[in-house]
Design a protein around this motif. Structure first.
Motif, PDB file in Angstrom:
ATOM      1  N   HIS A  78       0.421 -30.628  35.137  1.00 35.30           N
ATOM      2  CA  HIS A  78       0.251 -31.876  34.378  1.00 35.30           C
ATOM      3  C   HIS A  78      -1.072 -31.931  33.641  1.00 35.30           C
ATOM      4  O   HIS A  78      -1.272 -32.792  32.776  1.00 35.30           O
ATOM      5  N   PHE A 134       5.407 -29.878  35.164  1.00 35.82           N
ATOM      6  CA  PHE A 134       6.571 -29.011  35.082  1.00 35.82           C
ATOM      7  C   PHE A 134       7.421 -29.211  36.341  1.00 35.82           C
ATOM      8  O   PHE A 134       6.924 -29.070  37.463  1.00 35.82           O
ATOM      9  N   GLN A 170       9.057 -31.122  31.008  1.00 38.84           N
ATOM     10  CA  GLN A 170       8.079 -32.199  31.195  1.00 38.84           C
ATOM     11  C   GLN A 170       8.742 -33.487  30.736  1.00 38.84           C
ATOM     12  O   GLN A 170       9.250 -33.571  29.613  1.00 38.84           O
ATOM     13  N   ILE A 224       1.636 -31.404  26.470  1.00 40.63           N
ATOM     14  CA  ILE A 224       3.064 -31.156  26.398  1.00 40.63           C
ATOM     15  C   ILE A 224       3.287 -29.843  25.652  1.00 40.63           C
ATOM     16  O   ILE A 224       2.774 -29.650  24.548  1.00 40.63           O
ATOM     17  N   ARG A 231       3.793 -35.220  32.765  1.00 43.40           N
ATOM     18  CA  ARG A 231       3.598 -33.906  32.144  1.00 43.40           C
ATOM     19  C   ARG A 231       3.806 -32.755  33.130  1.00 43.40           C
ATOM     20  O   ARG A 231       3.668 -31.585  32.754  1.00 43.40           O
TER      21      ARG A 231
END
Length: 286
Positions: free
Chosen positions: A148, A198, A111, A152, A196
């Motif tokens: 997202h 991946f 991220q 995190i 955020r």
């Protein structure tokens, strides 16, 4: 309707965390930009001062290379980002990601916002522009839709020499590759993705270089986690928040003033971008 995106596209970005593909430049324009980038590689093959050229390609190139600042200010690009983030836009960083033909270079699942010191903000968007054919074979990015929407997650540093990320960082959670969506782009196309989300990319198994540029946009409202302000280039609207040190685009390539500013920014960002690393992060050392 937005300036560039339809309501359906904006909704898709909000739900999936990415948008692709979007037409930005013609094939000829993309070819011309590629030529300019490759001309820089030839002209500055011995580096600039104490740095190799790749240092500027990978970290804050918009501070010292007018070409990158120019691309980042393309009106059609800013229209699309404005539809996501609003009318006030700063460029935080411009980076060139180049994978040579046949290389094993990859980018692990990660991220973006993990080490940037901006928290978990929704007010950051990365535009990724293709200047060559970016297919699965060439090692295009791949995304996990909707990832997202979580916070995190923990990351671990691998410092793998084949990883294009500065720390070889990767998420320390399981990722289902079957869920991945491939970000295949033709020259001149771009994608947008959330900080955020991946994402990762594979090796370049094609016969041509894979050349792409990532531009990180933020809003003036984004606050830095540390006591010191970060630097941003205002490219649209105004900054009335005072959270950022505003910098102008470079007036000449690798000028003395531009290089001094580059060193100042690098020094101030290094403590944030290398925090917690158990060994030296090469791009942030002199």
């Amino acid at each position: 309707m937005g300036k560039s995106l339809t309501p359906e596209q904006i909704n898709a970005y909000e739900e999936q965390g990415y948008l692709l593909p979007l037409d930005l430049f013609s094939l000829q324009e993309a070819f011309d930009y590629r030529q300019e980038i490759e001309n820089l590689e030839t002209q500055y093959r011995n580096g600039v001062g104490e740095y190799p050229l790749n240092q500027f390609f990978r970290i804050n190139g918009q501070i010292v290379i007018p070409l990158l600042a120019q691309i980042a200010q393309t009106p059609k690009l800013l229209d699309a980002v404005e539809d996501i983030l609003g009318p006030d836009l700063l460029v935080w960083s411009c980076e060139l990601f180049i994978k040579e033909a046949g290389t094993e270079k990859t980018v692990s699942w990660h991220q973006d916002l993990t080490y940037w010191g901006m928290g978990e903000t929704d007010d950051e968007v990365t535009a990724w522009i293709a200047f060559s054919d970016v297919s699965k074979a060439a090692g295009c990015m791949r995304f996990i839709p909707g990832s997202h929407k979580q916070r995190i997650v923990p990351h671990q540093d691998t410092f793998n020499e084949d990883n294009l990320l500065s720390r070889g960082q990767e998420v320390a959670v399981e990722v289902n590759e079957d869920d991945a969506v491939y970000d295949e782009l033709r020259p001149g196309q771009m994608s947008l993705h959330h900080g955020r989300l991946f994402h990762a990319s594979g090796p370049n198994k094609s016969d041509d270089r894979r050349i792409g540029m990532a531009i990180r946009f933020v809003t003036p409202g984004v606050e830095h986690n540390s006591e010191q302000k970060d630097f941003g280039m205002l490219v649209r609207g105004s900054d009335k928040k005072g959270n950022w040190i505003n910098v102008a685009p470079p007036s000449q390539i690798f000028g003395a003033n531009e290089l001094r500013l580059y060193d100042e920014i690098l020094a101030k960002q290094s403590s944030t971008l290398t925090a917690g690393a158990e060994q030296t992060v090469g791009l942030y050392t002199k």
